[in-house]
Design a protein around this motif. Structure first.
Motif, PDB file in Angstrom:
ATOM      1  N   ALA A 174       0.811  -1.212   0.000  1.00 38.02           N
ATOM      2  CA  ALA A 174       0.000   0.000   0.000  1.00 38.02           C
ATOM      3  C   ALA A 174       0.844   1.260   0.000  1.00 38.02           C
ATOM      4  N   MET A 175       2.094   1.163   0.470  1.00 38.44           N
ATOM      5  CA  MET A 175       2.970   2.336   0.518  1.00 38.44           C
ATOM      6  C   MET A 175       3.791   2.496  -0.744  1.00 38.44           C
ATOM      7  N   GLY A 176       3.584   1.609  -1.726  1.00 40.72           N
ATOM      8  CA  GLY A 176       4.236   1.793  -3.009  1.00 40.72           C
ATOM      9  C   GLY A 176       5.545   1.070  -3.179  1.00 40.72           C
ATOM     10  N   ALA A 177       5.892   0.170  -2.256  1.00 43.18           N
ATOM     11  CA  ALA A 177       7.134  -0.587  -2.391  1.00 43.18           C
ATOM     12  C   ALA A 177       6.908  -1.776  -3.319  1.00 43.18           C
ATOM     13  N   LYS A 178       7.954  -2.167  -4.024  1.00 41.73           N
ATOM     14  CA  LYS A 178       7.894  -3.342  -4.877  1.00 41.73           C
ATOM     15  C   LYS A 178       8.196  -4.582  -4.048  1.00 41.73           C
ATOM     16  N   VAL A 179       7.406  -5.632  -4.233  1.00 41.32           N
ATOM     17  CA  VAL A 179       7.569  -6.853  -3.456  1.00 41.32           C
ATOM     18  C   VAL A 179       8.058  -7.967  -4.370  1.00 41.32           C
ATOM     19  N   GLU A 180       9.159  -8.593  -3.992  1.00 39.75           N
ATOM     20  CA  GLU A 180       9.678  -9.739  -4.734  1.00 39.75           C
ATOM     21  C   GLU A 180       9.483 -10.999  -3.903  1.00 39.75           C
ATOM     22  N   ARG A 181       8.688 -11.914  -4.449  1.00 37.78           N
ATOM     23  CA  ARG A 181       8.420 -13.176  -3.749  1.00 37.78           C
ATOM     24  C   ARG A 181       9.137 -14.298  -4.494  1.00 37.78           C
ATOM     25  N   SER A 182       9.810 -15.119  -3.733  1.00 37.97           N
ATOM     26  CA  SER A 182      10.480 -16.266  -4.344  1.00 37.97           C
ATOM     27  C   SER A 182       9.718 -17.524  -3.999  1.00 37.97           C
ATOM     28  N   GLU A 183       9.966 -18.536  -4.757  1.00 37.76           N
ATOM     29  CA  GLU A 183       9.294 -19.810  -4.496  1.00 37.76           C
ATOM     30  C   GLU A 183       9.918 -20.478  -3.268  1.00 37.76           C
ATOM     31  N   ASP A 184       9.124 -21.310  -2.605  1.00 38.81           N
ATOM     32  CA  ASP A 184       9.634 -22.053  -1.455  1.00 38.81           C
ATOM     33  C   ASP A 184      10.762 -22.978  -1.884  1.00 38.81           C
ATOM     34  N   ALA A 185      11.740 -23.140  -1.015  1.00 34.38           N
ATOM     35  CA  ALA A 185      12.895 -23.967  -1.338  1.00 34.38           C
ATOM     36  C   ALA A 185      12.587 -25.460  -1.276  1.00 34.38           C
ATOM     37  N   ASN A 186      11.547 -25.825  -0.535  1.00 38.62           N
ATOM     38  CA  ASN A 186      11.162 -27.238  -0.377  1.00 38.62           C
ATOM     39  C   ASN A 186      12.350 -28.113   0.040  1.00 38.62           C
ATOM     40  N   PRO A 187      12.899 -27.868   1.237  1.00 38.82           N
ATOM     41  CA  PRO A 187      14.050 -28.664   1.675  1.00 38.82           C
ATOM     42  C   PRO A 187      13.625 -30.085   2.031  1.00 38.82           C
ATOM     43  N   ALA A 188      14.612 -30.972   2.090  1.00 41.40           N
ATOM     44  CA  ALA A 188      14.365 -32.312   2.614  1.00 41.40           C
ATOM     45  C   ALA A 188      14.122 -32.175   4.113  1.00 41.40           C
ATOM     46  N   THR A 189      12.928 -32.512   4.563  1.00 38.42           N
ATOM     47  CA  THR A 189      12.529 -32.269   5.953  1.00 38.42           C
ATOM     48  C   THR A 189      12.477 -33.572   6.730  1.00 38.42           C
ATOM     49  N   ARG A 190      13.057 -33.548   7.933  1.00 42.24           N
ATOM     50  CA  ARG A 190      12.999 -34.691   8.844  1.00 42.24           C
ATOM     51  C   ARG A 190      12.466 -34.237  10.191  1.00 42.24           C
ATOM     52  N   THR A 191      11.808 -35.126  10.884  1.00 38.48           N
ATOM     53  CA  THR A 191      11.383 -34.856  12.256  1.00 38.48           C
ATOM     54  C   THR A 191      11.950 -35.960  13.146  1.00 38.48           C
ATOM     55  N   VAL A 192      12.473 -35.554  14.306  1.00 43.77           N
ATOM     56  CA  VAL A 192      13.069 -36.529  15.211  1.00 43.77           C
ATOM     57  C   VAL A 192      12.558 -36.287  16.627  1.00 43.77           C
ATOM     58  N   SER A 193      12.362 -37.367  17.334  1.00 42.98           N
ATOM     59  CA  SER A 193      11.934 -37.331  18.724  1.00 42.98           C
ATOM     60  C   SER A 193      13.115 -37.745  19.590  1.00 42.98           C
ATOM     61  N   CYS A 194      13.523 -36.856  20.516  1.00 41.23           N
ATOM     62  CA  CYS A 194      14.671 -37.116  21.392  1.00 41.23           C
ATOM     63  C   CYS A 194      14.193 -37.303  22.828  1.00 41.23           C
ATOM     64  N   ALA A 195      15.073 -37.815  23.647  1.00 46.94           N
ATOM     65  CA  ALA A 195      14.690 -38.140  25.015  1.00 46.94           C
ATOM     66  C   ALA A 195      14.543 -36.909  25.890  1.00 46.94           C
ATOM     67  N   SER A 196      15.411 -35.929  25.724  1.00 47.35           N
ATOM     68  CA  SER A 196      15.456 -34.769  26.619  1.00 47.35           C
ATOM     69  C   SER A 196      16.069 -33.591  25.872  1.00 47.35           C
ATOM     70  N   PRO A 197      16.002 -32.380  26.431  1.00 50.67           N
ATOM     71  CA  PRO A 197      16.666 -31.234  25.782  1.00 50.67           C
ATOM     72  C   PRO A 197      18.161 -31.462  25.566  1.00 50.67           C
ATOM     73  N   ARG A 198      18.828 -32.069  26.535  1.00 49.27           N
ATOM     74  CA  ARG A 198      20.259 -32.345  26.362  1.00 49.27           C
ATOM     75  C   ARG A 198      20.483 -33.302  25.199  1.00 49.27           C
TER      76      ARG A 198
END
Length: 860
Positions: A158-182
């Motif tokens: 709305a303030m007149g700035a140009k917006v450049e949007r890039s496509e998502d990188a779509n990284p290889a995503t993993r999820t892991v469950s650990c025992a504790s914060p350490r």
């Protein structure tokens, strides 16, 4: 950018100058804030609230005038006073954000020439105060907002700035469950090492959390063990550095008083952290008198003055350096800035002054704990450990996100402590609440990570509680369950590698020794790992050839292994440094003994017939005066509980002292009484001046030996009543606890005071008086419990002590019955689960090896 457009060498407010200005302004009247401005943490809260108000573009004077509710008006008026005081103390070139914007907007026509095309990177929001300048710039120059789709604020276009949007990188995503914060941090470091082994560069790798402070200790330990360069973007905790620990050592002394261990710690750190103190030998403290009470500067100066060059291992007189340190400390907390300037060098001095800027000297322990310092690593050449907001602004191709539990990500929004919701609407002062920012940061990182993204969560928190799963945790990816004991393909450190590869680990000498120890602990035979030592070992002899006390002889009789640990190795319980919530039984007993000592001394000095003839009213007045005097000394020199609890404990001590002194046996002829009377060269005897020593019934420095042995003893007798002709004596040992069961005699070797006191009185009073030794439990009824058959009991104890001395010299430093007690202070050095298996297995074997002493353990 705003400062360059405003011109005139103007600049934004510097954070250090800002904090210093806030600190100085707190000395002025601030309206309703006067009631809380001295509290620890207020200065930091004031800086945060002012910074938020400035970022939101609020004029606090205008807000105070327009407020309708009285509470809001008074709070805003107080903050306006604070703001005006701060602005008056800032350097003339520094401006608030709103002032910079106001002075920059008239010059935006030069923006295109100065800046050319303007690009905005890594932003998901911009503070309201900057938006007028953004709009004015957009009208004069080309502004490009470079961001991912979904994360561009509506007002940008709305303030007149140009917006450049890039496509998502779509990284290889993993999820892991650990025992504790350490465990999360350990797995993240294993993952980082794996990528480095495959050819990745450190600057490609990032590990992040919404708020990384909770994992900092684990990350610091893991990075040092892994020997990998890890840059803490948000700074390392100052207390995790040597300079921070040096500052903390001085703060502890100024806040809690001098003591032997605190000064030793400070000097040890000064030797490393300050060049001019580096000449002090590492064992300088050996020149101090053993067990000397060193709780004030005057006593330290007396002890130091009594040394000479030969007192130090290098033969050099180091008294001037030690005197300088004690002299600086003696200036006290109010001169904390001056003390730091005198003792510290540049880096430590900077931490110290920053802590004093953050809050008053009385809050040093709080401010030092919150300080962060640069770790000195360049982010371009290191793995980064950072808040998620930093990685969202500057993404890396390989990213591990830690802490995706319901408690940690997103974080819960909270009210500003000085500008709560009823004073300023949250949307005005915080246009992007923390929970929204955390969500945006997570989605930005997931969209912009170019290589691999790992999201981890801890199944349980550090306290063992089950964690919920964050709503941001990717559910469209199959989760990998990681056990804490798994064998990783890539170890994070040398110890990790060895523990993950048992076959390799068991070839090491350390592992073989560990296995041998474990087998010995579980065998039905006494071995070196149970406490067998070669006969006449120097450590055994050193432990035996010392002046013994009742407590040391109790250990020798009931726990030879603990005796070796305590008096051979020198293991001691750490000092209480924080203010306790209550008095532990030992401290309560010491307080009662001190009050009784002062009461008896007052009565003996002020009443013509002393304690024996003093009326009840005089005893009550003496107890009240003694309690006040002792409580004052304790409050000045030792950590005591909060006032309400402390007053109650002092009242309880006074009550017990009244019971203890109200019951008096038939006075001895021309009786004189003493309390806490030292003998055998005890450290308390060393502290007495000549006038006080002359008033004692014996030479307090004279050697006292148990008849029939070479054992020297020393200590203080709780109370001694002596007849005028010195032919009759009554020894009383006060017990502040409760009497359970029948009155004890030797109590399995745990009750030696009466016997040792009787030995001392017989040895020190040449006429060989008739001695009556009693225990007195004020909580019972205040009546003395005399030692039965004293001559037989003393002879029996002499035999047991002689046998214990011979057995220990022969190398039988074995765990005795005291090791089975619930509150055994050295339980940490026993095998794990000792009370369940080990001690039960050892008990008959120890009884057989110590057969000459074992019968004592069954004595009542």
């Amino acid at each position: 950018m705003a400062a360059r457009l405003a011109g005139g060498f103007l600049q934004p407010v510097d954070q250090e100058d800002f904090k210093a200005a806030v600190s100085e302004t707190l000395q002025e009247s601030l309206g309703e804030l006067d009631a809380i401005k001295a509290l620890p943490g207020f200065q930091r809260a004031a800086c945060t609230s002012l910074a938020k108000a400035w970022s939101a573009g609020l004029n606090l004077d205008d807000e105070a005038r327009s407020a309708t509710e009285e509470t809001a008006k008074s709070r805003l008026a107080a903050l306006a006073l604070l703001e005006n005081g701060v602005l008056g103390r800032l350097p003339a070139s520094q401006r608030r954000p709103a002032d910079l914007v106001a002075e920059a907007i008239p010059h935006v026509n030069a923006a295109k020439s100065i800046f050319g095309q303007i690009e905005v990177h890594g932003r998901t929001e911009m503070s309201p105060v900057w938006r007028p300048l953004f709009e004015a710039l957009a009208a004069e120059a080309e502004i490009v907002w470079i961001a991912q789709a979904r994360h561009v604020p509506d007002w940008v276009g709305a303030m007149g700035a140009k917006v450049e949007r890039s496509e998502d990188a779509n990284p290889a995503t993993r999820t892991v469950s650990c025992a504790s914060p350490r465990h999360e941090i350990l797995e993240a470091m294993r993952w980082a090492r794996e990528h480095l082994a495959r050819g990745a560069k450190p600057h490609d790798i990032a590990i992040a959390a919404a708020s990384p402070e909770a994992w900092d200790d684990h990350m610091l330990a893991s990075s040092e063990a892994a020997n990998l360069p890890v840059h803490f973007v948000h700074g390392r905790a100052a207390l995790s550095t040597a300079d921070g620990q040096l500052a903390a050592a001085l703060a502890e002394i100024l806040l809690r008083g001098l003591s032997r261990s605190r000064v030793m710690r400070l000097v040890a750190l000064l030797r490393v952290g300050a060049v001019r103190f580096g000449s002090l030998p590492g064992n300088w403290w050996r020149a101090l008198p053993e067990d000397a009470p060193l709780l004030d500067a005057e006593r330290w100066k007396q002890v130091i003055d009594g040394l000479d060059a030969q007192s130090f291992s290098d033969g050099i007189d180091h008294r001037p350096l030690l005197t300088e340190i004690i002299g600086a400390i003696s200036k006290g907390l109010n001169a904390a800035g001056e003390v730091g300037e005198q003792l510290f060098e540049a880096r430590t001095r900077a931490i110290w002054l920053k802590a004093l800027t953050e809050g008053p000297p009385a809050a040093l322990d709080v401010t030092l704990a919150g300080l962060r310092v640069d770790d000195g690593l360049e982010p371009e050449a290191a793995i980064v450990w950072a808040p998620a907001s930093a990685i969202a602004a500057v993404p890396r191709p390989l990213t591990w996100l830690v802490g995706l539990s319901s408690r940690s990500w997103p974080r819960r929004a909270g009210e500003d402590p000085l500008l709560p919701d009823h004073v300023i609407e949250p949307a005005r002062i915080d246009p992007l609440p923390v929970h929204q920012a955390d969500r945006r940061d997570f989605h930005s990182i997931r969209a912009m990570t170019g290589g691999e993204l790992v999201c981890s969560r801890a199944r349980r928190d550090s306290g063992g509680r089950l964690n919920g799963v964050s709503p941001l945790y990717p559910r469209d990816v199959q989760e990998t369950y990681l056990a804490q004991s798994r064998e990783p393909a890539h170890a994070a450190s040398a110890s990790d590698r060895l523990l993950a590869r048992p076959d390799e680990f068991e070839t090491l000498p350390l592992a073989r020794a560990t296995v041998r120890t474990w087998i010995d602990w579980h065998s039905e035979a006494i071995t070196a790992h149970d406490g067998l030592v070669r006969r006449d070992h120097p450590l055994l002899l050193r432990a035996l050839n010392r002046r013994q006390s009742a407590s040391s002889l109790v250990k020798l009789l009931r726990d030879p292994l603990g005796y070796l640990w305590t008096y051979g190795f020198g293991w001691t319980e750490p000092e209480e440094t924080d203010e306790p919530l209550t008095l532990d039984p030992l401290a309560f007993g010491n307080l009662l003994h001190e009050v009784l000592q002062e009461t008896v001394t007052l009565l003996e000095g002020s009443h013509k017939d002393g304690l024996a003839g003093a009326p009840a009213e005089a005893i009550g007045r003496a107890i009240s005066a003694a309690t006040d005097n002792v409580a004052g000394r304790w409050a000045d020199s030792l950590p005591v509980p909060p006032p309400v609890i402390w007053e109650r404990k002092c009242a309880e001590v006074a009550e017990l002292a009244g019971i203890a002194l109200s019951h008096r046996d038939e006075p001895l002829p021309d009786q004189r009484s003493w309390a806490e009377i030292p003998f055998g060269g005890d450290r308390r005897a060393e502290a007495l001046d000549d006038e006080v020593r002359a008033m004692l019934p014996w030479d307090a420095m004279a050697t006292v030996r148990i008849p029939g042995t070479e054992i020297e003893i020393g200590g203080s007798i709780d109370r001694l009543d002596l007849s005028g002709d010195r032919l009759k004596a009554r020894v009383t040992d006060y017990k502040s606890g409760k009497l359970r069961g029948r009155p004890p005699q030797l109590k399995g070797g745990a009750e030696l005071q009466r016997c040792l006191y009787a030995y001392a009185v017989k040895a020190l009073i040449g006429e060989g008086p008739e001695v009556e030794a009693s225990l007195l439990y004020p909580r019972r009824d205040g009546r003395g419990l005399p030692l039965e058959n004293p001559e037989d009991t003393l002879a029996k104890l002499t035999g047991f002590l002689s046998e214990a001395n011979t057995s220990f010299r022969a190398g039988n430093a074995l765990p005795g019955p005291a090791a089975e007690e619930q509150w055994y202070d050295l339980a940490f050095a026993l095998p794990g689960g000792a009370s369940e298996a080990y001690l039960a297995t050892m008990k008959p074997l120890v009884a057989q090896s110590l057969s000459a002493i074992a019968p004592l353990w069954d004595e009542v």
